[in-house]
Design a protein around this motif. Structure first.
Motif, short mmCIF file in Angstrom:
data_model
loop_
_atom_site.label_atom_id
_atom_site.label_comp_id
_atom_site.label_asym_id
_atom_site.label_seq_id
_atom_site.Cartn_x
_atom_site.Cartn_y
_atom_site.Cartn_z
N TYR A 34 130.31 100.07 112.29
CA TYR A 34 130.12 99.08 113.35
C TYR A 34 128.66 98.66 113.35
O TYR A 34 127.75 99.50 113.33
N LEU A 35 128.42 97.35 113.39
CA LEU A 35 127.07 96.79 113.51
C LEU A 35 127.07 95.68 114.54
O LEU A 35 128.08 94.98 114.71
N SER A 36 125.95 95.49 115.21
CA SER A 36 125.77 94.35 116.11
C SER A 36 124.31 93.93 116.11
O SER A 36 123.42 94.74 115.84
N GLY A 37 124.09 92.65 116.37
CA GLY A 37 122.73 92.15 116.40
C GLY A 37 122.69 90.64 116.36
O GLY A 37 123.64 89.97 116.77
N LYS A 38 121.59 90.11 115.84
CA LYS A 38 121.36 88.66 115.77
C LYS A 38 121.42 88.19 114.32
O LYS A 38 120.82 88.79 113.44
N ALA A 39 122.13 87.08 114.12
CA ALA A 39 122.24 86.48 112.79
C ALA A 39 120.95 85.76 112.43
O ALA A 39 120.35 85.09 113.27
N ARG A 40 120.56 85.89 111.17
CA ARG A 40 119.37 85.21 110.63
C ARG A 40 119.71 84.72 109.23
O ARG A 40 120.50 85.34 108.52
N LYS A 41 119.07 83.65 108.80
CA LYS A 41 119.23 83.12 107.44
C LYS A 41 120.71 82.93 107.09
O LYS A 41 121.18 83.37 106.05
N VAL A 42 121.43 82.26 107.96
CA VAL A 42 122.86 82.05 107.77
C VAL A 42 123.10 81.07 106.62
O VAL A 42 122.46 80.03 106.53
N ALA A 43 124.03 81.43 105.74
CA ALA A 43 124.46 80.55 104.64
C ALA A 43 125.96 80.37 104.79
O ALA A 43 126.75 81.25 104.42
N GLU A 50 127.65 84.12 104.65
CA GLU A 50 126.84 85.33 104.69
C GLU A 50 125.58 85.08 105.52
O GLU A 50 125.20 83.94 105.75
N PHE A 51 124.97 86.16 105.95
CA PHE A 51 123.72 86.06 106.70
C PHE A 51 123.05 87.42 106.73
O PHE A 51 123.62 88.42 106.30
N GLU A 52 121.82 87.42 107.23
CA GLU A 52 121.13 88.68 107.49
C GLU A 52 121.36 89.01 108.95
O GLU A 52 121.37 88.11 109.80
N LEU A 53 121.55 90.28 109.25
CA LEU A 53 121.75 90.72 110.62
C LEU A 53 120.60 91.62 111.03
O LEU A 53 120.36 92.66 110.41
N GLU A 54 119.86 91.19 112.06
CA GLU A 54 118.84 92.04 112.65
C GLU A 54 119.55 92.91 113.68
O GLU A 54 120.07 92.40 114.68
N LEU A 55 119.63 94.20 113.41
CA LEU A 55 120.38 95.09 114.29
C LEU A 55 119.79 95.14 115.68
O LEU A 55 118.56 95.01 115.88
N ASP A 56 120.67 95.34 116.67
CA ASP A 56 120.22 95.58 118.03
C ASP A 56 119.28 96.78 118.03
O ASP A 56 119.50 97.75 117.29
N ALA A 57 118.24 96.72 118.86
CA ALA A 57 117.26 97.80 118.91
C ALA A 57 117.91 99.15 119.23
O ALA A 57 117.53 100.17 118.67
N GLU A 58 118.88 99.13 120.12
CA GLU A 58 119.57 100.37 120.48
C GLU A 58 121.04 100.24 120.11
O GLU A 58 121.90 100.15 120.98
N LEU A 59 121.29 100.23 118.81
CA LEU A 59 122.65 100.09 118.30
C LEU A 59 123.50 101.26 118.76
O LEU A 59 123.12 102.42 118.60
N VAL A 111 136.74 80.02 113.23
CA VAL A 111 135.45 80.63 113.57
C VAL A 111 134.41 79.52 113.59
O VAL A 111 134.24 78.81 112.60
N ALA A 112 133.75 79.36 114.71
CA ALA A 112 132.66 78.38 114.79
C ALA A 112 131.53 78.83 113.88
O ALA A 112 131.28 80.04 113.74
N GLU A 113 130.87 77.88 113.25
CA GLU A 113 129.78 78.24 112.34
C GLU A 113 128.73 79.07 113.07
O GLU A 113 128.23 78.68 114.14
N ILE A 114 128.43 80.21 112.52
CA ILE A 114 127.41 81.08 113.09
C ILE A 114 126.05 80.48 112.76
O ILE A 114 125.83 79.98 111.66
N ARG A 115 125.16 80.51 113.72
CA ARG A 115 123.83 79.93 113.56
C ARG A 115 122.77 81.02 113.72
O ARG A 115 123.02 82.04 114.34
N ASP A 116 121.58 80.73 113.20
CA ASP A 116 120.46 81.66 113.36
C ASP A 116 120.27 81.97 114.84
O ASP A 116 120.24 81.05 115.67
N GLY A 117 120.16 83.25 115.16
CA GLY A 117 119.94 83.68 116.53
C GLY A 117 121.21 84.05 117.27
O GLY A 117 121.13 84.64 118.35
N ASP A 118 122.39 83.71 116.74
CA ASP A 118 123.65 84.05 117.41
C ASP A 118 123.85 85.56 117.45
O ASP A 118 123.59 86.26 116.47
N ALA A 119 124.35 86.05 118.58
CA ALA A 119 124.70 87.46 118.72
C ALA A 119 126.10 87.67 118.15
O ALA A 119 127.03 86.93 118.50
#
Length: 155
Positions: A34-43, A50-59, A111-119
């Motif tokens: 299980y992972l959660s966080g903010k999407a970055r560099k969405v392609a 695909e995208f990079e996921l910055e994990l929540d600070a307190e996952l 699925v709506a297109e995920i954008r940079d910063g989306d949780a």
């Protein structure tokens, strides 16, 4: 003779680097993560979004994860069992590379297109023993209150 020289010249050219594409067999499907966080560099493109996921600070695992409704899909996947067995990664990477489904399947799920910063949150699989790169192949995607099963099309 000229054709032969042309072939030799073509074969000696450096090849452009290819992006790695990982099939399901590369991942440890016996250990859902299980992972959660903010999407970055969405392609948002094929062969898969695909995208990079910055994990929540307190996952942490959501208390309701094992009780979440499992979206019906055409593949025979026991989502309830995956949710119940999901665990946090043992590796300490703060950024993970996330591989979603091909765009045709993302569209089928609406699925709506995920954008940079989306949780976003997800349950998926990484490499055996979490060796190699911090990559997660997503089996179930959670965006807001919506859940999507990405192994196959909706049932």
């Amino acid at each position: 003779m000229e054709r032969r020289h042309l072939l030799v010249a073509a074969l000696s050219l450096p090849l452009a680097p290819a992006f790695a594409h990982h099939g399901w067999s590369s991942f440890d499907q016996g250990r859902p993560i299980y992972l959660s966080g903010k999407a970055r560099k969405v392609a948002w493109r094929n062969p898969h979004a695909e995208f990079e996921l910055e994990l929540d600070a307190e996952l942490r695992l959501p208390a309701d994860l094992a009780r979440r409704a499992v979206p019906a899909q055409s593949a025979n996947v026991d989502g309830a069992a995956l949710f119940a067995r999901a665990q946090l990664p043992t590796r300490r990477d703060k950024v993970w590379h996330i591989e979603l489904a091909p765009l045709t399947r993302m569209l089928a799920w609406k699925v709506a297109e995920i954008r940079d910063g989306d949780a976003v949150a997800m349950v998926g699989f990484t490499f055996p023993a979490e060796k190699g790169e911090a990559i997660l192949r997503v089996e179930y995607l959670f965006v807001g209150a919506q859940s999507y099963g990405l192994r196959s099309s909706p049932a």
